[in-house]
Design an enzyme around this catalytic site. Structure first.
Site, PDB file in Angstrom:
ATOM      1  N   SER B  10      15.225 -62.429  74.002  1.00  0.00           N
ATOM      2  CA  SER B  10      14.134 -61.464  74.162  1.00  0.00           C
ATOM      3  C   SER B  10      14.343 -60.528  75.346  1.00  0.00           C
ATOM      4  O   SER B  10      13.609 -59.555  75.500  1.00  0.00           O
ATOM      5  CB  SER B  10      12.807 -62.212  74.326  1.00  0.00           C
ATOM      6  OG  SER B  10      12.827 -62.971  75.516  1.00  0.00           O
ATOM      7  N   GLY B  11      15.328 -60.806  76.174  1.00  0.00           N
ATOM      8  CA  GLY B  11      15.591 -59.925  77.310  1.00  0.00           C
ATOM      9  C   GLY B  11      16.426 -58.727  76.917  1.00  0.00           C
ATOM     10  O   GLY B  11      16.911 -58.615  75.788  1.00  0.00           O
ATOM     11  N   CYS B 149      26.064 -56.545  87.164  1.00  0.00           N
ATOM     12  CA  CYS B 149      26.323 -55.146  86.817  1.00  0.00           C
ATOM     13  C   CYS B 149      26.821 -54.351  88.019  1.00  0.00           C
ATOM     14  O   CYS B 149      27.830 -53.650  87.935  1.00  0.00           O
ATOM     15  CB  CYS B 149      25.071 -54.513  86.210  1.00  0.00           C
ATOM     16  SG  CYS B 149      23.570 -54.708  87.191  1.00  0.00           S
ATOM     17  N   ASN B 318      24.750 -50.391  82.669  1.00  0.00           N
ATOM     18  CA  ASN B 318      24.489 -51.742  83.153  1.00  0.00           C
ATOM     19  C   ASN B 318      24.261 -52.770  82.046  1.00  0.00           C
ATOM     20  O   ASN B 318      24.522 -53.950  82.238  1.00  0.00           O
ATOM     21  CB  ASN B 318      23.283 -51.736  84.098  1.00  0.00           C
ATOM     22  CG  ASN B 318      22.062 -51.084  83.486  1.00  0.00           C
ATOM     23  OD1 ASN B 318      22.108 -49.892  83.169  1.00  0.00           O
ATOM     24  ND2 ASN B 318      21.007 -51.832  83.304  1.00  0.00           N
TER      25      ASN B 318
END
Lengths: 351, 351, 351, 351
Positions: B10-11, B149, B318
């Site tokens: 879900s991220g 990132c 990112n």
């Protein structure tokens, strides 16, 4: 009423001057000068300005002097250099927003502003600086030169360390981030909305002349203030406002609370500088969104023990405190008005 | 087909993994894991994903191991630490995108990731690094940990100097600028659109843990690489993409052309790293808008003689090269596929 | 491999064609044509495209026909009209993205495209339409004209009502909202980032020619489909993606579930049209952010009983489904390839 | 000085009221009320407001009446209904910004505001309306209800047609476009920056209650004004400002110049309504960027002969003319001050 004229009326800083003069209780707009938009009214040049203002843009001549008590030059440095030569002795107050008279060391000026030829007699009569740092010298000053938008922020950020605490700063690395209004209105593909939106554009990774301007000012204000000050500048994806991050390298331990106190002390009584402290929660450190449309500069300094740095942050609206607002502030001081006259507008947040 | 599972579906990184796996010719999505969205389909969690995918989010158990050949963990570090302990010996390949296994020096790990308890036996089995720098070690590696990132960008930027030219970098000051997707999806007022739009938010002016991660990696890769690496991180007003500016202080003169050649040489044959050169005109230096949606990292290094600095710029998406794309790249190398498999999507510009 | 050429390579649609052809397994880019950027490579024109592509922009001549199997014209309508006259009988497939051959009723064409002179013999040989609605006619078609970005969205939105359910729509009011990439790259002050950001610019409050295009298509497809279709178009503050809202006035009651079923039925088997239903939660109705970078069009229709309207919403990426992606889709159908070939990229969300 | 209190101080409209009262020469902020942020200062709730304001948020009680001459309710409709019942007879002036007292037809109110229970005696004592249209009724009015942000724009747009020219408008289709500040500060994933940025979100494609509010007002002001007024509302990708497009269908020919004159005539002497005319070039029609931060509403009406429509456009800053500014304007009129007092701030453009 003090009669005010604006040259460079079609640019962003010029438009902002018209806005602020319109809101000012003691200034009256009596002249609009320029070269590219002769005959046009402010409302045709700046979409926000009220329809109905009757002035139109005219060329600047010697006779312009008869129509104004103060003339704001929101023009490129070479144009300002010429107009100052023409009008310096004719207008009671000349306020230049360009770089024509900022750098006082002659060869440094010539290096960074080769197209704005320096006339020594004229250059030396200009008073230059951030009003908070040179306020008393502005009283009755006939010729005023104001710092660049980045230079204002960097200087306000570093002054409490070097001019307040008397520290020699050694190496300072500055990273400047600005919205798209910082670059003016140039018809370039890279400045069109599709390419400027979403960008983090390193438009001046090296060699930004505001770095030289700040170093020159600090060296004059207190010799030895900074050994080496370098700068990189980036355009980010909003319109108005800038943030400068000045990384001051240091091998000595710094007391964080003492640092905070020094900033509060240095700017006590300065209505436009807000020292941000941690107890404010939503946006605890300087962020340009919190000053939008206002003449505030928000500053703070944080100590990074691991990194051996003091991180100095300063945020301002590049068109207000970085240009037109600071010019009005200087004019207020010049004419003996309270510094805040006409500049009490609070930030428009969120926007 | 290689069966792939994603935990943390879900991220944002989880959603990006689903996107990239869907586009990948040799990976098949067979498992979606999570804790907060049990029973939901990708299209309910991520608005771009195609309606109709039949998988739904389920809790991870030991039995998950039977359903996948490779399991991507797009979970917070403490969760990754737990899941790795559960599944390390059961799944052929585990690719962790969190910070749980990045910092190899034990006390450094404990300082920066106190909630992700380190199990020495497990930690030492993980292969960590930017694929471009450790590619051959990924072949058949069962446990893979990928850089953050920012860490990916900083490391790709500095590697040609320290690992390529063999320079000891001394003091490096990093300024990182990221869009709002870099912070994940947290329900905080300051992250709502009205306050995040137009911001230059200094969200980590000191103490960002990616600085420690990069320093630890470089120290292991080549002792003495960096003496002091500090970092400040800012959230700017776009959504996707970051830029890191690494200011490498130096008192020695640098030959700018030699510098450019060193970068080109170092990344020859690396399909995802593009060394930006001046002849390209519209956007001549790294800018994250030019990599959006792709697995590219754009890098360049410029010498600032006045400032006594090398300015190293690196831009990436990112969520792709900084997270999901790099994870797929690592999985490709792990399974002996060509590095670019499924990752040939070109940047979506302008967006 | 099918050899593909792109004319208008320096524009946004041209750049997008280069991107999509680069990602396409069966198309090979063999020609780049234009007039304003002769000698430049794609990476110099479009910041996202990979450094290293060896083609450069050349003028189009008759000999161009020898280098391509399909030639995409991403050129203004008058240029497309000329190039089509030159190459229609020389190139196996010509795909025009301009308005030169869209409106089939002669006097309507002349009114809306006065500068693209209509040659009846040529105009009548072009196959025009949204591929979902005319797919079988594209097979082996030598001359293809594709709808405008807005026209594609409006037509996909209305087709299930008029071509599917057979309704006569009467009065339809269309409100179109597009990002800044919809207007191309014109060097105008109003298109610079400072003025375009934050705008809701009514750039065509009346008289948008895509309204005429849609009405003409529907009238040919099914006479009496629409009595009066008007349109207003607005530029909003993002870059890529558009939404059309078609308000279909009706005095008759509509069964909302039947309406939803009609849309699902009409687009069954059409891989690029996604009928949005309420059960999807995060973004339940069409929104262009959910299709960014992909060839999807999201549509839905809602009944507003109080207002006596059916509200038809359609969202697409104006540079993909509204231009380059649809052109590749048409070329796929033209050459007998599966419709989705090279177009399986999923939306890049959030971006 | 007139003592002013603000309830709902932590919301966006509440913060804007604090900003405007701070800038107002005749209002003094003496009370801050709320329920969720008890004990906090404005500078903790709104990042732009000056550090140092000494008031803190307190609960509202009967005793609040002793501290204020005017109390602004920037609260949800049910809260406003309760607070009005408590304080209506105790405070000299109550200005409600919610929907609690807007719709005068009882069953219409109950349908659209079921949670704000209507007390007939109280409801009938409220004066409701856009100040430009009911200005003289505000003089000495103790209970004032102000229109919603969209309703203000739509009403200002349509009034010259129906109240000025006396036309019966028949069918009107309204399309409203607003920035993210229009929705308030709700902690929802879809309102986080990554998902709200770049969106064109149809958040109320049908059933927006401002449509009912406008229709109810026009029907009371001039029975038969509008037969059917429907509305769809969209969230677009900026923060502040809205535009309403009202499509008035008509079969009769309209004289475009007569239309323009009617608007100029209707708003003669109204300082906050600017009728946009074509001679202004940069942004010739209403666009909310041109009113940002100010109390202006820009309106225009265009005739679309092909479409059989009058296109009425109205732009305003939803937090100023759509909320806090209009509330201060109403308070000015209530207390017999010049309408513009404290509201002369010019738009901040570009921003």
């Amino acid at each position: 009423m003090i009669r005010a004229g604006v040259v460079g009326a079609s640019g962003l800083a010029g438009g902002e001057l018209v806005r602020l003069i319109t809101q000012h209780p003691d200034l009256e707009l009596t002249f609009l000068g320029g070269s590219s938009s002769i005959g046009r009214r402010p409302s045709e040049l700046h979409p926000g300005l009220r329809v109905g203002h009757q002035l139109t843009v005219r060329p600047v001549t010697e006779a312009t002097a008869d129509e104004v008590d103060v003339l704001f030059l929101a023009t490129p440095a070479p144009v300002s250099a010429e107009l100052a030569a023409l009008l310096a002795d004719r207008v009671p107050a000349l306020v230049d927003l360009s770089g024509a008279f900022r750098i006082r060391t002659p060869d440094l000026h010539d290096r960074w502003y080769p197209k704005a030829r320096r006339r020594p007699d004229l250059a030396e009569r200009f008073v230059y600086g951030v009003p908070e740092l040179i306020g008393d010298r502005l009283k009755d000053a006939p010729l005023i030169s104001l710092p660049g938008c980045y230079a204002t922020a960097i200087t306000l950020g570093l002054a409490p360390l070097t001019l307040g605490l008397g520290l020699d700063l050694g190496t300072v690395v500055v990273d400047g981030k600005s919205g798209s209004s910082g670059g003016g209105l140039h018809l370039r593909t890279a400045d069109l909305h599709p390419y400027r939106s979403g960008a983090i554009a390193p438009y001046a990774p090296t060699g930004h002349r505001h770095a030289a301007e700040v170093a020159d000012f600090l060296e004059h204000a207190r010799p030895g203030s900074v050994t080496r000050l370098s700068m990189s500048a980036y355009g980010v994806s909003h319109v108005r406002g800038l943030l400068t991050s000045s990384y001051v390298l240091t091998d000595e331990a710094v007391d964080a609370r003492e640092l905070a106190r020094a900033y509060l002390r240095f700017y006590r009584g300065k209505p436009f500088v807000r020292v941000r402290r941690h107890e404010e929660t939503l946006i605890p450190v300087p962020d340009p969104q919190a000053v939008l449309g206002s003449n505030y500069a928000d500053v703070t300094a944080l100590y990074d023990e691991d990194g051996g740095r003091v991180v100095v942050l300063a945020a301002l609206d590049n068109l207000v405190k970085g240009a037109a607002g600071q010019a009005v502030q200087a004019a207020n001081l010049r004419f003996g008005l309270p510094e805040e006259t006409g500049l009490t507008q609070q930030p428009v947040v969120p926007a």
